[in-house]
Design a protein around this motif. Structure first.
Motif, mmCIF file in Angstrom:
data_model
loop_
_atom_site.group_PDB
_atom_site.id
_atom_site.type_symbol
_atom_site.label_atom_id
_atom_site.label_comp_id
_atom_site.label_asym_id
_atom_site.label_seq_id
_atom_site.Cartn_x
_atom_site.Cartn_y
_atom_site.Cartn_z
ATOM 1 N N SER A 148 35.830 50.324 45.839
ATOM 2 C CA SER A 148 35.576 48.791 45.064
ATOM 3 C C SER A 148 36.804 48.321 44.491
ATOM 4 C CB SER A 148 34.419 49.082 44.386
ATOM 5 O OG SER A 148 33.918 47.775 43.826
ATOM 6 N N ALA A 149 37.561 49.079 43.727
ATOM 7 C CA ALA A 149 38.659 48.820 42.924
ATOM 8 C C ALA A 149 39.661 48.268 43.762
ATOM 9 C CB ALA A 149 39.076 50.076 41.933
ATOM 10 N N ARG A 150 39.838 49.109 45.071
ATOM 11 C CA ARG A 150 40.838 48.561 46.013
ATOM 12 C C ARG A 150 40.417 47.334 46.541
ATOM 13 N NH1 ARG A 150 41.107 54.143 47.321
ATOM 14 N NH2 ARG A 150 39.501 53.801 48.989
ATOM 15 N N GLY A 151 39.328 47.191 46.910
ATOM 16 C CA GLY A 151 38.687 45.806 47.415
ATOM 17 C C GLY A 151 39.015 44.582 46.547
ATOM 18 N N ARG A 152 38.518 44.873 45.114
ATOM 19 C CA ARG A 152 38.834 43.683 44.390
ATOM 20 C C ARG A 152 40.297 43.326 43.988
ATOM 21 N NH1 ARG A 152 34.588 46.554 41.465
ATOM 22 N NH2 ARG A 152 36.176 47.574 40.191
ATOM 23 N N THR A 153 41.138 44.573 44.118
ATOM 24 C CA THR A 153 42.757 44.147 43.893
ATOM 25 C C THR A 153 43.200 43.534 45.167
ATOM 26 O OG1 THR A 153 42.860 46.306 42.721
ATOM 27 C CG2 THR A 153 44.791 45.290 43.424
ATOM 28 N N ARG A 154 42.584 43.850 46.422
ATOM 29 C CA ARG A 154 43.289 42.941 47.530
ATOM 30 C C ARG A 154 42.721 41.925 47.617
ATOM 31 N NH1 ARG A 154 41.579 45.471 53.229
ATOM 32 N NH2 ARG A 154 39.320 44.898 52.633
ATOM 33 N N ALA A 155 41.388 41.440 47.227
ATOM 34 C CA ALA A 155 40.819 40.247 46.957
ATOM 35 C C ALA A 155 41.373 39.328 46.117
ATOM 36 C CB ALA A 155 39.275 40.162 46.623
ATOM 37 N N THR A 156 41.915 40.056 44.810
ATOM 38 C CA THR A 156 42.534 39.137 43.791
ATOM 39 C C THR A 156 44.105 38.589 44.411
ATOM 40 O OG1 THR A 156 41.530 40.265 42.180
ATOM 41 C CG2 THR A 156 43.388 39.161 41.471
ATOM 42 N N LEU A 157 44.681 39.579 45.094
ATOM 43 C CA LEU A 157 45.947 39.344 45.496
ATOM 44 C C LEU A 157 45.871 38.264 46.757
ATOM 45 C CD1 LEU A 157 47.452 42.862 45.968
ATOM 46 C CD2 LEU A 157 48.215 41.044 44.252
ATOM 47 N N LEU A 158 45.034 38.357 47.521
ATOM 48 C CA LEU A 158 44.611 37.347 48.460
ATOM 49 C C LEU A 158 44.626 35.858 48.110
ATOM 50 C CD1 LEU A 158 44.268 36.600 51.553
ATOM 51 C CD2 LEU A 158 41.676 37.037 51.243
ATOM 52 N N LEU A 159 43.733 35.837 46.946
ATOM 53 C CA LEU A 159 43.272 34.566 46.284
ATOM 54 C C LEU A 159 44.530 34.133 45.375
ATOM 55 C CD1 LEU A 159 39.741 35.261 44.968
ATOM 56 C CD2 LEU A 159 40.188 33.671 47.039
ATOM 57 N N VAL A 160 45.221 34.910 44.906
ATOM 58 C CA VAL A 160 46.452 34.413 44.223
ATOM 59 C C VAL A 160 47.452 34.113 45.305
ATOM 60 C CG1 VAL A 160 48.281 35.298 42.651
ATOM 61 C CG2 VAL A 160 46.093 35.927 42.211
ATOM 62 N N GLY A 161 47.794 34.937 46.307
ATOM 63 C CA GLY A 161 48.466 34.496 47.213
ATOM 64 C C GLY A 161 48.309 33.367 47.835
ATOM 65 N N LEU A 162 46.995 32.906 48.416
ATOM 66 C CA LEU A 162 46.503 31.497 48.679
ATOM 67 C C LEU A 162 46.836 30.277 47.983
ATOM 68 C CD1 LEU A 162 43.429 32.514 50.659
ATOM 69 C CD2 LEU A 162 45.369 31.867 51.782
ATOM 70 N N ALA A 163 46.505 30.597 46.668
ATOM 71 C CA ALA A 163 46.698 29.545 45.637
ATOM 72 C C ALA A 163 47.967 29.262 45.440
ATOM 73 C CB ALA A 163 46.159 30.065 44.250
ATOM 74 N N VAL A 164 48.961 30.066 45.367
ATOM 75 C CA VAL A 164 50.365 29.711 45.222
ATOM 76 C C VAL A 164 50.956 29.332 46.715
ATOM 77 C CG1 VAL A 164 52.761 31.009 45.222
ATOM 78 C CG2 VAL A 164 50.854 31.590 43.630
ATOM 79 N N GLY A 165 50.538 29.948 47.695
ATOM 80 C CA GLY A 165 50.960 29.087 48.949
ATOM 81 C C GLY A 165 50.596 27.753 49.054
ATOM 82 N N LEU A 166 49.467 27.406 48.464
ATOM 83 C CA LEU A 166 48.874 25.913 48.895
ATOM 84 C C LEU A 166 49.746 25.155 47.724
ATOM 85 C CD1 LEU A 166 46.813 23.937 49.505
ATOM 86 C CD2 LEU A 166 45.323 24.833 47.465
ATOM 87 N N VAL A 167 49.754 25.481 46.667
ATOM 88 C CA VAL A 167 50.767 24.839 45.560
ATOM 89 C C VAL A 167 52.091 24.397 46.093
ATOM 90 C CG1 VAL A 167 51.992 24.569 43.436
ATOM 91 C CG2 VAL A 167 49.680 25.330 43.611
ATOM 92 N N ILE A 168 52.906 25.266 46.652
ATOM 93 C CA ILE A 168 54.204 25.422 47.346
ATOM 94 C C ILE A 168 54.020 24.243 48.521
ATOM 95 C CG2 ILE A 168 56.093 26.356 48.634
ATOM 96 C CD1 ILE A 168 55.401 28.909 46.922
#
Length: 373
Positions: free
Chosen positions: A27-47
């Motif tokens: 579960s911890a690995r899943g949450r980490t991967r989900a957080t990284l995905l959301l942050v990556g998408l947000a940064v990509g969207l801003v750029i």
């Protein structure tokens, strides 16, 4: 020296303890991967949004776009556009269009995620309930018969109302004995879409040459002409629908277990379907009312996100929102810069890319025995 053996049931880990630790770690690995995905998408969207704002016939360098944004936020930390029309172009033309692309992409992707969750089918999309076809018929009618009772807002308002009415009609026709079967709903939607297609062909036939061109162009979809007043109309509806989608995430996760288990766990399945179908209609109608039909975003984006995040809607919905916005910003940038001095129809571009990609998804789904992939 003697070795002390732990008493049974005291210090020796049980199978349940081991399984619990493994589940916690997973579960911890899943949450980490989900957080990284959301942050990556947000940064990509801003750029992508900043890059899109500087692209076009009048090119504004990326650092000057960033400087203009910071200046509007009261932070004079960068250089302003050096071109005499750079600032006005950014804030009167580019940023309204980019913002509209973000809203429309997010709305369509979230609507697709909701449809796939409600139907339990990875190939479901908003057009299943007739919202896109209903919006197209109403918009075409306003064009063919030259309705102007709301000025420049007539086509958009007619499209919005047409999408909602068609969706509610599909739902009403598919109800029987106080319940709505998913298969009946889908088949009813197909029938209504066929009737709407015939009505649309009739409107194209009776309209004059100018009306026909306008109807065809609206069906192809475009963000050209987006302005802040239009964004101000679409944004509240999209925000309301996306907020409702977030609130329904847990219920959708329970519905994925099956209707009977979901009812035993306290989910009013019929009420959930009614609410979410209305939310899908609201999101899709808001997305298409000013921009026309933009195909495949509501189908491909949530399907791809599900392949990365898994079926949990608490991550799937926000990830689909960000991914849909990112995809449409990039697609619109390509549409208006790929050919010099031309603005390609956005719906044509998404269909051109989404069609082959959807075919690949079908083949992949078939290889995985019809699963989510």
């Amino acid at each position: 020296m003697t070795q002390t053996v732990p008493a049974r049931g005291q210090d020796r880990p049980t199978l349940r303890d081991v399984a619990g630790r493994r589940a916690t770690s997973t579960s911890a690995r899943g949450r980490t991967r989900a957080t990284l995905l959301l942050v990556g998408l947000a940064v990509g969207l801003v750029i992508a949004a900043l890059a899109a704002a500087g692209s076009g016939q009048l090119v504004v360098p990326f650092d000057q776009v960033v400087g203009s944004v910071l200046h509007r936020l009261g932070l004079d930390l960068g250089s302003l556009p050096t071109h005499p029309r750079g600032e006005s172009t950014l804030w009167s033309v580019r940023f309204p269009r980019v913002t509209m692309a973000i809203i429309v992409g997010a709305a369509l992707a979230v609507a697709g995620a909701l449809m796939q969750g409600v139907f339990g089918n990875p190939l479901a999309e908003p057009s299943v309930v007739g919202v896109s076809s209903g919006a197209a018929v109403a918009a075409a009618a306003s064009i063919a018969f030259s309705w102007t009772f709301l000025g420049n807002w007539t086509i958009a308002v007619c499209a919005f109302i047409g999408g909602l009415i068609t969706t509610l009609a599909v739902y009403a026709l598919s109800r029987s004995d106080g319940r709505t079967e998913v298969v009946t709903l889908v088949l009813t939607g197909i029938a209504v879409n066929a009737v709407a297609g015939a009505a649309l062909a009739f409107l194209v036939f009776v309209g004059d040459t100018q009306a026909r061109e306008q109807i065809v162009f609206w069906q192809l979809g475009s963000l050209n002409g987006s302005r802040w007043p239009y964004v101000a109309v679409v944004a509240p509806f999209a925000a309301f629908g996306i907020a409702a989608a977030f609130l329904s995430a847990r219920s959708l996760d329970l519905l994925a277990l099956g209707e009977r288990p979901a009812r035993h766990l306290g989910v009013d399945v019929e009420r959930l379907r009614i609410v979410l179908i209305v939310v899908v209609a609201l999101l899709t109608a808001a997305a298409v009312c000013f921009c026309g039909i933009v195909a495949f975003v509501g189908l491909v984006v949530p399907h791809l996100v599900r392949m990365v995040t898994g079926p949990g809607h608490r991550v799937l919905i926000p990830a689909s929102m960000l991914a849909g916005a990112l995809v449409l910003v990039v697609a619109d940038t390509i549409a208006r810069t790929f050919v010099a001095n031309a603005d390609l129809p956005l719906g044509m571009l998404t269909s051109l890319v989404g069609g082959p990609f959807f075919f690949w998804l079908l083949r992949r789904t078939r290889r995985t025995a019809g699963g989510w992939g």
